[in-house]
Enzyme design. Structure first.
Site, PDB file in Angstrom:
ATOM      1  N   HIS A   1       0.877  -1.259   0.048  1.00  0.00           N
ATOM      2  CA  HIS A   1       0.113   0.207   0.214  1.00  0.00           C
ATOM      3  C   HIS A   1       0.855   1.294   0.098  1.00  0.00           C
ATOM      4  O   HIS A   1       0.353   2.343   0.174  1.00  0.00           O
ATOM      5  CB  HIS A   1      -0.870  -0.023   1.354  1.00  0.00           C
TER       6      HIS A   1
ATOM      7  N   ASP B   1      -6.347  -3.086  -0.494  1.00  0.00           N
ATOM      8  CA  ASP B   1      -5.014  -2.348  -0.740  1.00  0.00           C
ATOM      9  C   ASP B   1      -4.413  -2.552  -1.915  1.00  0.00           C
ATOM     10  O   ASP B   1      -5.049  -3.146  -2.922  1.00  0.00           O
ATOM     11  CB  ASP B   1      -4.210  -2.607   0.618  1.00  0.00           C
TER      12      ASP B   1
ATOM     13  N   ASP C   1      -1.824  -4.600  -3.012  1.00  0.00           N
ATOM     14  CA  ASP C   1      -1.630  -5.702  -3.472  1.00  0.00           C
ATOM     15  C   ASP C   1      -2.854  -6.927  -2.909  1.00  0.00           C
ATOM     16  O   ASP C   1      -2.590  -8.007  -2.989  1.00  0.00           O
ATOM     17  CB  ASP C   1      -0.304  -6.314  -2.970  1.00  0.00           C
TER      18      ASP C   1
ATOM     19  N   ASP D   1      -3.986  -7.844  -0.019  1.00  0.00           N
ATOM     20  CA  ASP D   1      -4.098  -8.660   1.154  1.00  0.00           C
ATOM     21  C   ASP D   1      -4.675  -8.266   2.608  1.00  0.00           C
ATOM     22  O   ASP D   1      -4.720  -8.623   3.500  1.00  0.00           O
ATOM     23  CB  ASP D   1      -2.534  -9.117   1.602  1.00  0.00           C
ATOM     24  N   ARG D   2      -5.236  -6.825   2.283  1.00  0.00           N
ATOM     25  CA  ARG D   2      -5.846  -6.203   3.270  1.00  0.00           C
ATOM     26  C   ARG D   2      -7.070  -5.826   2.698  1.00  0.00           C
ATOM     27  O   ARG D   2      -7.468  -5.342   1.743  1.00  0.00           O
ATOM     28  CB  ARG D   2      -5.176  -5.116   3.840  1.00  0.00           C
TER      29      ARG D   2
END
Length: 473
Positions: free
Chosen positions: A110, A244, A246, A248-249
């Site tokens: 991020h 985010d 990539d 993963d959040r």
């Protein structure tokens, strides 16, 4: 075969606790990517590994970094599977799906557009901390393995999406959902996912664009959720979901455009998980609200507080056999029916399935209304040199012990008082101390802020204006 090669000193600032991350042209270069490939590949081969998966996000610098990384990995004799553009959890999935020895993702997560880096796994476990320090030493010594590797393009996007959809368990109610991947890497798989999900779906900023033209892709920053919140209200949607850079959040807003933070998302998801796994441990990081730990206990689970950091959480989750874990940052980890890594797209599938199973009058907004509403400061960060930040934290522990304060030192100090709690910890990735306070009342919050300020003063740290001016988040 192990041979001495050209030594390559990586900038020490990019060797972080959880990953490798730097600024293009300043602390990170294409040559660094090649050295990371040779060093990581050497570690993998020495461990007996034979294959590695490589993925990349949508940043403008990712293709050339990925190319150099792949060349470095192949030079150590590994079979390299290039899975291409996609979210970080798709790279994690590929390692499991292809039974690869290791995986490495080119991503700046991020961070701003001119940042980039690498996230790694070895033997399906996070590669972090001392592992990353070892990688730096291998590169600096030029202690690289040598071999004739093989590179092939192995696209797994459809397999990944099929696996996400495999755990869809929603009811008959079709939801209206607004999605905002923020022009990040999750957009590469989101279209295929939504094609397989029931309901009505509106996508904002779905095209992958490494300049992030709409907004910064960080769903923990309320400013980045403004567009999503407005769209949810305009579409009269059931909820909105953000990712985010990539993937993963996760970030979530309810049907009234109100933000649910990571601990609130985890409190909801814990219900069906604990129903399926009675008495199981559920992990949250030290920044999470006490309301979450109380809720897990109320549901019959065993709440565990642990250190902040996605790699640390994943490792501890595997150690204690937790089916679910999460962080305030929106990393949510499912081992219940899944692989135990942080995957925001998978989390979205499980969240939507749960909401679609609720009785029709029950909405996410109604559930939000019934959640406890403690008052707390936002996460406060203030500068502190790397050379002294951990020493200061040791001194803080000594002061608290002398005062006979009740505190947990699982990650920094989390001090428990009648009014609530305050947290002070050293950042593992930046030259900063991190603080947070929580109470059930504004007056209680002021008491906690004063107590924290007093401890900081006692150990010789100036009280930051951010703490003095902090108000309920």
């Amino acid at each position: 075969m192990s041979v001495a090669g050209a030594r390559h000193a990586l900038h020490p600032s990019i060797l972080r606790e959880y990953d490798i991350r730097g600024i293009l042209g300043e602390t990170l270069s294409v040559a660094d990517a090649g050295a990371v490939g040779r060093a990581f590949g050497s570690i993998v081969t020495k461990d007996g590994g034979t294959s590695v998966c490589v993925g990349r996000d949508g940043r403008l610098s990712s293709p050339e970094l990925e190319q150099a990384l792949v060349e470095g990995l192949a030079s150590t004799g590994l079979e390299v599977h290039r899975i291409g553009l996609g979210p970080t959890p798709m790279l994690y999935f590929a390692v499991h799906h292809l039974q690869a020895s290791a995986g490495i993702m080119v991503t700046g997560s991020h961070n701003p557009p001119d940042h980039n880096g690498f996230k790694m796994v070895l033997n399906k476990r996070p590669f972090f901390g001392r592992d990353i320090a070892l990688l730096g030493r291998v590169a600096a010594a030029g202690a690289f393995s040598s071999g004739r590797g093989r590179v092939e393009d192995t696209f797994v996007t459809i397999d990944y999406v099929d696996r996400l959809l495999e755990d869809w368990d929603g009811g008959d109610r079709e939801l209206t959902v607004v999605w905002d991947p923020g022009n990040g890497a999750a957009g590469a798989a989101l279209g295929a996912l939504l094609h397989g999900l029931p309901g009505h779906h509106i996508v904002l900023n779905g095209a992958v664009d490494g300049t992030f033209p709409a907004h910064h892709p960080d769903p923990t920053d309320p400013a980045t959720l403004t567009q999503l919140r407005e769209a949810v209200l305009e579409e009269q949607a059931d909820l909105g979901i953000a990712f985010d850079g990539d993937g993963d959040r996760i970030g979530v807003v309810d049907g009234k455009g109100r933000i649910l933070w990571g601990d609130e998302i985890l409190a909801l998801l814990a219900e069906p998980v604990l129903k399926a796994n009675p008495g199981a441990p559920i992990i949250a990081d030290v920044k999470a609200s006490q309301s979450l730990f109380d809720r897990i206990a109320e549901l019959g689970g065993r709440p565990l507080m642990y250190r902040t950091g996605h790699s640390l959480i994943k490792a501890h989750m595997a150690k204690v056999g937790a089916p679910l874990a999460g962080e305030m940052t929106g990393h949510i980890f499912f081992a219940d029916r899944y692989f135990g890594f942080d995957d925001a797209l998978y989390t979205a599938v499980r969240l939507l399935g749960m909401i679609a199973r609720w009785p029709k009058p029950l909405t996410l907004a109604l559930r939000y209304d019934h959640m406890p509403k403690p008052v707390n400061t936002p996460e406060l960060r203030f500068p502190c040199p790397d050379s002294v930040k951990f020493e200061i934290m040791d001194y803080v522990k000594t002061v608290l012990t002398e005062r006979q304060a009740a505190f947990s030192d699982v990650d920094g100090v989390r001090v428990n008082r009648e009014e609530g709690w305050w947290l002070l910890r050293a950042s593992n990735t930046q030259a900063e101390l991190v603080a947070r306070c929580e109470s059930m009342t504004q007056d209680g919050l002021e008491v906690l802020k004063t107590d924290l300020s007093d401890v900081l003063g006692t150990v010789g740290m100036p009280v930051p204006p951010a703490l003095l001016n902090a108000r309920e988040s």
